[in-house]
Design a protein around this motif. Sequence first.
Motif, PDB file in Angstrom:
ATOM      1  N   GLY A  70      -4.238   3.923  18.154  1.00 22.95           N
ATOM      2  CA  GLY A  70      -3.154   3.009  17.805  1.00 22.95           C
ATOM      3  C   GLY A  70      -1.768   3.608  17.933  1.00 22.95           C
ATOM      4  O   GLY A  70      -0.774   2.909  17.802  1.00 22.95           O
ATOM      5  N   LEU A  71      -1.682   4.914  18.205  1.00 22.31           N
ATOM      6  CA  LEU A  71      -0.387   5.564  18.415  1.00 22.31           C
ATOM      7  C   LEU A  71       0.068   5.491  19.865  1.00 22.31           C
ATOM      8  O   LEU A  71       1.186   5.884  20.179  1.00 22.31           O
ATOM      9  N   THR A  72      -0.782   5.015  20.740  1.00 29.24           N
ATOM     10  CA  THR A  72      -0.458   5.017  22.159  1.00 29.24           C
ATOM     11  C   THR A  72       0.333   3.767  22.540  1.00 29.24           C
ATOM     12  O   THR A  72       0.229   2.737  21.883  1.00 29.24           O
TER      13      THR A  72
ATOM     14  N   ALA B  98       5.582  -1.198  14.337  1.00 28.45           N
ATOM     15  CA  ALA B  98       4.635  -2.212  13.855  1.00 28.45           C
ATOM     16  C   ALA B  98       3.782  -1.596  12.750  1.00 28.45           C
ATOM     17  O   ALA B  98       3.511  -0.395  12.763  1.00 28.45           O
ATOM     18  N   PRO B  99       3.351  -2.388  11.780  1.00 35.62           N
ATOM     19  CA  PRO B  99       2.670  -1.839  10.595  1.00 35.62           C
ATOM     20  C   PRO B  99       1.499  -0.884  10.883  1.00 35.62           C
ATOM     21  O   PRO B  99       1.443   0.197  10.305  1.00 35.62           O
ATOM     22  N   GLU B 100       0.580  -1.264  11.749  1.00 33.56           N
ATOM     23  CA  GLU B 100      -0.582  -0.401  11.997  1.00 33.56           C
ATOM     24  C   GLU B 100      -0.163   0.928  12.622  1.00 33.56           C
ATOM     25  O   GLU B 100      -0.604   1.996  12.204  1.00 33.56           O
ATOM     26  N   ALA B 101       0.728   0.870  13.613  1.00 37.75           N
ATOM     27  CA  ALA B 101       1.191   2.095  14.262  1.00 37.75           C
ATOM     28  C   ALA B 101       2.029   2.933  13.302  1.00 37.75           C
ATOM     29  O   ALA B 101       1.903   4.159  13.272  1.00 37.75           O
ATOM     30  N   ALA B 102       2.874   2.292  12.505  1.00 40.03           N
ATOM     31  CA  ALA B 102       3.707   3.017  11.549  1.00 40.03           C
ATOM     32  C   ALA B 102       2.846   3.775  10.538  1.00 40.03           C
ATOM     33  O   ALA B 102       3.192   4.891  10.129  1.00 40.03           O
ATOM     34  N   GLU B 103       1.742   3.191  10.157  1.00 43.43           N
ATOM     35  CA  GLU B 103       0.821   3.865   9.243  1.00 43.43           C
ATOM     36  C   GLU B 103       0.244   5.131   9.888  1.00 43.43           C
ATOM     37  O   GLU B 103       0.120   6.169   9.235  1.00 43.43           O
ATOM     38  N   LEU B 104      -0.074   5.042  11.174  1.00 41.62           N
ATOM     39  CA  LEU B 104      -0.596   6.209  11.880  1.00 41.62           C
ATOM     40  C   LEU B 104       0.477   7.282  12.055  1.00 41.62           C
ATOM     41  O   LEU B 104       0.189   8.478  11.933  1.00 41.62           O
ATOM     42  N   VAL B 105       1.708   6.871  12.315  1.00 37.67           N
ATOM     43  CA  VAL B 105       2.817   7.828  12.408  1.00 37.67           C
ATOM     44  C   VAL B 105       2.969   8.552  11.073  1.00 37.67           C
ATOM     45  O   VAL B 105       3.116   9.777  11.030  1.00 37.67           O
ATOM     46  N   ASP B 106       2.921   7.811   9.988  1.00 42.34           N
ATOM     47  CA  ASP B 106       3.019   8.427   8.659  1.00 42.34           C
ATOM     48  C   ASP B 106       1.880   9.406   8.413  1.00 42.34           C
ATOM     49  O   ASP B 106       2.085  10.452   7.799  1.00 42.34           O
TER      50      ASP B 106
END
Length: 117
Positions: free
Chosen positions: A43-45, A74-82
């Motif tokens: 999901g980070l790609t 976007a929420p899902e990607a932002a969660e992975l970034v965090d």
Amino acid sequence: MSVRVRRIYDPPEPDDGVRVLVDRLWPRGVAKDAAHVDEWPKGLTPSAELRRWYHAGEGSFEEFAERYEAELAAPEAAELVDHVRKLAREGDVTLVTASKSPDKGHASVLLRLLDRA
């Protein structure tokens, strides 16, 4: 603690820390056990559409970076970034990619985003 980008085709180094594959597809010619990948958050790609647009040469790297950062918000990607930020606070993190030019690809954009916080 540090975050850096390396090509997955380069041999792992002891100071890599947590190795995070940041490509959507598994790199050709790399055995999973030899890659020493600890996490693979697909999901980070960048989206397939954004990747195709950029690789078709339709826009500049700067515009690609802006669009990719918008996708990462976007929420899902932002969660992975965090999550990757948390890993970096706990120790070294190496973002690994198959890109021939990591400095002009999505991994460098992600690195820049992670370095901001």
